[in-house]
Write an enzyme that holds these catalytic residues in place. Sequence first.
Site, PDB file in Angstrom:
ATOM      1  N   LYS A  55       0.843  -1.195   0.000  1.00 46.49           N
ATOM      2  CA  LYS A  55       0.000   0.000   0.000  1.00 46.49           C
ATOM      3  C   LYS A  55       0.877   1.243   0.000  1.00 46.49           C
ATOM      4  O   LYS A  55       2.096   1.171   0.212  1.00 46.49           O
ATOM      5  CB  LYS A  55      -0.922  -0.009   1.229  1.00 46.49           C
ATOM      6  CG  LYS A  55      -0.178  -0.081   2.550  1.00 46.49           C
ATOM      7  CD  LYS A  55      -1.132  -0.235   3.719  1.00 46.49           C
ATOM      8  CE  LYS A  55      -0.353  -0.287   5.042  1.00 46.49           C
ATOM      9  NZ  LYS A  55      -1.248  -0.338   6.211  1.00 46.49           N
TER      10      LYS A  55
ATOM     11  N   ARG B 149     -10.001   0.232  15.283  1.00 48.23           N
ATOM     12  CA  ARG B 149      -9.784   0.956  14.032  1.00 48.23           C
ATOM     13  C   ARG B 149     -10.704   0.354  12.989  1.00 48.23           C
ATOM     14  O   ARG B 149     -11.818   0.814  12.804  1.00 48.23           O
ATOM     15  CB  ARG B 149      -8.299   0.900  13.635  1.00 48.23           C
ATOM     16  CG  ARG B 149      -7.935   1.898  12.556  1.00 48.23           C
ATOM     17  CD  ARG B 149      -6.446   1.921  12.269  1.00 48.23           C
ATOM     18  NE  ARG B 149      -5.957   0.644  11.755  1.00 48.23           N
ATOM     19  CZ  ARG B 149      -4.736   0.472  11.271  1.00 48.23           C
ATOM     20  NH1 ARG B 149      -3.874   1.471  11.275  1.00 48.23           N
ATOM     21  NH2 ARG B 149      -4.353  -0.699  10.814  1.00 48.23           N
TER      22      ARG B 149
ATOM     23  N   TYR C 247      16.101  29.942   7.674  1.00 46.30           N
ATOM     24  CA  TYR C 247      14.955  30.614   8.283  1.00 46.30           C
ATOM     25  C   TYR C 247      15.055  30.599   9.809  1.00 46.30           C
ATOM     26  O   TYR C 247      15.462  29.605  10.415  1.00 46.30           O
ATOM     27  CB  TYR C 247      13.659  29.910   7.876  1.00 46.30           C
ATOM     28  CG  TYR C 247      13.234  30.185   6.456  1.00 46.30           C
ATOM     29  CD1 TYR C 247      12.965  31.480   6.022  1.00 46.30           C
ATOM     30  CD2 TYR C 247      13.080  29.145   5.551  1.00 46.30           C
ATOM     31  CE1 TYR C 247      12.561  31.723   4.716  1.00 46.30           C
ATOM     32  CE2 TYR C 247      12.674  29.372   4.246  1.00 46.30           C
ATOM     33  CZ  TYR C 247      12.413  30.672   3.840  1.00 46.30           C
ATOM     34  OH  TYR C 247      12.016  30.910   2.541  1.00 46.30           O
TER      35      TYR C 247
ATOM     36  N   MET D 204      11.725  24.460   2.300  1.00 36.79           N
ATOM     37  CA  MET D 204      10.912  23.694   1.362  1.00 36.79           C
ATOM     38  C   MET D 204      11.739  22.909   0.356  1.00 36.79           C
ATOM     39  O   MET D 204      11.453  21.742   0.071  1.00 36.79           O
ATOM     40  CB  MET D 204       9.955  24.626   0.613  1.00 36.79           C
ATOM     41  CG  MET D 204       9.019  23.884  -0.329  1.00 36.79           C
ATOM     42  SD  MET D 204       7.899  24.976  -1.230  1.00 36.79           S
ATOM     43  CE  MET D 204       6.843  25.550   0.091  1.00 36.79           C
TER      44      MET D 204
END
Length: 342
Positions: free
Chosen positions: A34, A128, A242, A290
């Site tokens: 998956k 779940r 940053y 980023m």
Amino acid sequence: MHRPLRLTVDRSAIQANWRWLADRAQVPAGAAVKADGYGVGARQTTEALIEAGCRDFFVSSWAEAEALGPLSSGISLVVLHGVGADDVSAALASPARPCLNSVEQVARWKEVAVDRPCDVMIDTGMNRLGLRPTEIGSLEGLAIDTLHSHLACADEDNAMNSMQLERFSAVTAVVPARRRAMSNSAGICLGRDYSFDLVRPGLALYGGVPRSEAEGHIRQVARVEAQVVQRRTIPAGESCGYGATFIAHEDTEAAILNIGYADGYLRGFSSHGSAFLGEYALPVLGRVSMDLIAVGCSAAPDLKEGDWVEIDYDLPTASRQSGLSQYELLTVLGSRFERRWV
């Protein structure tokens, strides 16, 4: 088009990991493919594991089953999320089996394909997916291939493991099915009692180490490399990145690498991650942004623009560095990588 990021996947490592897991479980091992094979490529992983002897594969949704493409005869594919109201046509058109998770899904399957084999998930305490043991009366009349449950705390020594084992054993004693399956990668490490007839490893196939019992046996599968955009000197007293979270105490050589959180190298690695150039360790300086990170490269005087650097992405190590789970580290790897299988 040239890409400044590479994700290299070791086919033989995936196969070796699968073989160790099957040997440890002492029963046949399937494979969870998956989330596009946990981010490394579902189709390629499936092909490699079929070659190794795997015959059972698991995806989450019918869209993932379709994306996987046709599989050869004798290969089993299961859709773990079952059949929702909008999935009926896709399920009927697919050779994959649904894993039914609720009384509603059971009723839906009986209405459209009661004679077709299905799998069933039993909720033994995770809350779940799955039918509660009190709901198993609704299963009468189904052709159940595999009866499943799922461990909530298998990566820990937790009393819940034995409790879930007892609950599942009680259900398997009264619900007829061709096979029974409970263990993921961590569950396999708990011992033979948890293996039943089939196991469903995921993380450990791709290089994750779910418990200490697997240490030294699971090989790294995915290697991440990024290209140097620029080499620069950060003058003493100045900052980098940053938030100015890194301050150079002395003139510091830095390489700016073409990778960032948009590629799945998340901000948890800020000032904690590292890269390698041969024998040289290159620490991440300041925040991950980023598209870029800065790494200290004073120890690598010849490193220059265009050179490739390997990111430290050994899953247990990277998890400790970043505070992210090994699962997250794999599945967040972005689409900007050139993916190569070797």
